[in-house]
Design an enzyme around this catalytic site. Structure first.
Site, PDB file in Angstrom:
ATOM      1  N   GLY A 159       0.829  -1.207   0.000  1.00  0.00           N
ATOM      2  CA  GLY A 159       0.000   0.000   0.000  1.00  0.00           C
ATOM      3  C   GLY A 159       0.859   1.249   0.000  1.00  0.00           C
ATOM      4  N   ARG A 160       0.276   2.355   0.447  1.00  0.00           N
ATOM      5  CA  ARG A 160       0.964   3.657   0.412  1.00  0.00           C
ATOM      6  C   ARG A 160       2.262   3.618   1.239  1.00  0.00           C
ATOM      7  NH1 ARG A 160      -4.528   4.514   1.198  1.00  0.00           N
ATOM      8  NH2 ARG A 160      -5.572   6.055  -0.126  1.00  0.00           N
ATOM      9  N   ILE A 161       2.164   3.113   2.467  1.00  0.00           N
ATOM     10  CA  ILE A 161       3.343   3.150   3.347  1.00  0.00           C
ATOM     11  C   ILE A 161       4.398   2.168   2.844  1.00  0.00           C
ATOM     12  CG2 ILE A 161       4.189   2.851   5.715  1.00  0.00           C
ATOM     13  CD1 ILE A 161       1.341   3.603   6.670  1.00  0.00           C
ATOM     14  N   ARG A 181      -2.311  -8.996  -2.111  1.00  0.00           N
ATOM     15  CA  ARG A 181      -3.343  -9.889  -2.650  1.00  0.00           C
ATOM     16  C   ARG A 181      -3.385  -9.801  -4.184  1.00  0.00           C
ATOM     17  NH1 ARG A 181      -6.610  -7.994   1.681  1.00  0.00           N
ATOM     18  NH2 ARG A 181      -7.538  -6.489   0.258  1.00  0.00           N
ATOM     19  N   ALA A 241       3.361  -1.710  11.386  1.00  0.00           N
ATOM     20  CA  ALA A 241       1.930  -1.785  11.056  1.00  0.00           C
ATOM     21  C   ALA A 241       1.085  -2.009  12.312  1.00  0.00           C
ATOM     22  CB  ALA A 241       1.709  -2.898  10.020  1.00  0.00           C
ATOM     23  N   ARG A 242       0.938  -3.263  12.739  1.00  0.00           N
ATOM     24  CA  ARG A 242       0.228  -3.572  13.975  1.00  0.00           C
ATOM     25  C   ARG A 242       0.900  -4.785  14.619  1.00  0.00           C
ATOM     26  NH1 ARG A 242      -1.544   0.714  13.501  1.00  0.00           N
ATOM     27  NH2 ARG A 242      -3.668   1.544  13.655  1.00  0.00           N
ATOM     28  N   GLU A 271      -0.010  -3.159  23.447  1.00  0.00           N
ATOM     29  CA  GLU A 271       0.491  -1.821  23.791  1.00  0.00           C
ATOM     30  C   GLU A 271      -0.316  -1.222  24.950  1.00  0.00           C
ATOM     31  OE1 GLU A 271       0.171   0.317  20.148  1.00  0.00           O
ATOM     32  OE2 GLU A 271       1.506  -1.051  19.103  1.00  0.00           O
ATOM     33  N   HIS A 289       5.246   2.944  19.237  1.00  0.00           N
ATOM     34  CA  HIS A 289       4.148   3.169  18.277  1.00  0.00           C
ATOM     35  C   HIS A 289       4.024   4.661  17.975  1.00  0.00           C
ATOM     36  CE1 HIS A 289      -0.056   1.851  16.696  1.00  0.00           C
ATOM     37  NE2 HIS A 289       0.621   2.574  15.842  1.00  0.00           N
ATOM     38  N   GLY A 291       4.992   5.871  14.879  1.00  0.00           N
ATOM     39  CA  GLY A 291       5.315   5.901  13.458  1.00  0.00           C
ATOM     40  C   GLY A 291       4.962   7.193  12.741  1.00  0.00           C
TER      41      GLY A 291
END
Ligand code: 8YV
Length: 323
Positions: A159-161, A181, A241-242, A271, A289, A291
């Site tokens: 994606g964008r990031i 995907r 990300a997560r 977190e 976290h 970012g």
């Protein structure tokens, strides 16, 4: 008698400009509302709310706020803290802040790649603690790190990031592969000229792996013990990300046993707790976290949340809709 202004409840103070004229804008405390009941009381009666990644938006909160709520503007690109069906059932729109977070988060992803490759945290402690003084000048074969030039970066989630992160590594002379995907022409075109690989193949061939998928039921635990075991012994894993996308216990074991070279983590499963076994390792670099916490990204996030709220209060669709 003039009509009351619509209430906009913002769970914490925001950086930069947050302009929603013709509204009663209310900011919560810097620490926000750890107690969901207090959050609900603060947001009661609001037509729009701004939520933080740690603010769970569920039936209980939506009921506490009331049926007049029109929009949940999440101050994040990820929206795994929001129960979208609960919003849909009430006709409440949801927006997020894509693009706004991209550059700041990509900066941190590359920072963590470099920091993990050269064991920045351990080196800093080595200097501060007096260990270097006691050890003496390093020899030619000590503190050898992993180079970026000529190595392969595997982007998980194109994606964008992921794109912005890969773009930054061209300057370091890296090759890029990716997993998504569907094929991403922007990744396969110049200047990235990246190859799309299946996940296992990409992990096995990578020198650096950077995670950039959203947290969904499909991606929870995506990088598990089996997939970590596919990675090269000299490889570095980065996650901005997560946390729950990576099996933290399996990662800690792989790092402890030196089955991968290192890791750079900006996100964690629970977190603000950090998985205990990670804390004593000298081959992981961790950040809290943060970012998107660059001046530019955070100001853009505030402005985008405000633009989404202004649009919905004016009876239009959100600018960056999730629901
Ligand atoms: C966080 C993020 O909001 O955009 C997201 O999904 O996780 C970040 O922007 C921020 O970094 C602090 O939690």
């Amino acid at each position: 008698m003039s009509q009351a202004l619509p209430i906009v409840a913002v769970s914490r103070p925001l950086p930069g400009e947050f302009s929603v004229p013709e509204a009663d804008v209310r900011f919560g405390p810097e620490r926000g509302f750890p107690d969901p009941k207090q959050r609900g009381e603060f947001m009661r009666g609001a037509s729009a709310i701004v939520t933080w990644v740690s603010d769970r938006v569920d039936d209980a909160l939506l009921d506490a706020i009331g049926p007049q709520l029109k929009l949940v503007a999440n101050f994040a690109v990820g929206f795994d803290n929001i129960e979208l069906d609960a919003c849909r059932r009430r006709g409440v729109r949801v927006s997020n802040t894509p693009d706004a977070v991209t550059e700041g988060t990509a900066d941190v992803a590359v920072m963590l790649m470099l920091a993990a490759a050269r064991r920045l945290s351990a080196a800093d402690r080595f200097c501060r603690s007096g260990d270097w003084e006691r050890h003496g000048i390093l020899g030619p074969n000590e503190w050898i790190g992993v180079p970026l030039a000529g190595r392969t970066l595997f982007i998980v989630g194109a994606g964008r990031i992921g794109y912005a992160t890969a773009l930054r590594t061209i300057g370091f002379g890296m090759r890029v592969t990716y997993w998504a995907r569907r094929a991403k022409p922007a990744f396969e075109a110049a200047p990235l000229n990246a190859r799309k690989l299946e996940l296992d193949e990409g992990l096995a061939g990578a020198d650096f792996v950077s995670i950039h998928v959203p947290l969904t039921p499909e991606t929870r635990g995506l990088i598990d013990a089996r997939r970590l075991a596919l990675m090269k012994p000299g490889a570095v894993l980065v996650n901005t990300a997560r946390g729950p996308i990576v099996d933290e216990a399996a990662l800690a074991a792989a790092l402890r046993d030196r089955r991968i070279f290192g890791a750079g983590l900006d996100v964690f499963e629970k977190e603000p707790q950090v998985y205990d076994a990670l804390k004593s390792l000298d081959n992981v670099v961790m950040t809290p976290h943060y970012g998107s916490a660059s001046e530019t990204s955070r100001s853009a996030m505030s402005a985008l949340c405000a633009a989404n709220i202004r649009a919905v209060l004016a009876g239009k669709d959100p600018v960056t809709p999730v629901v």
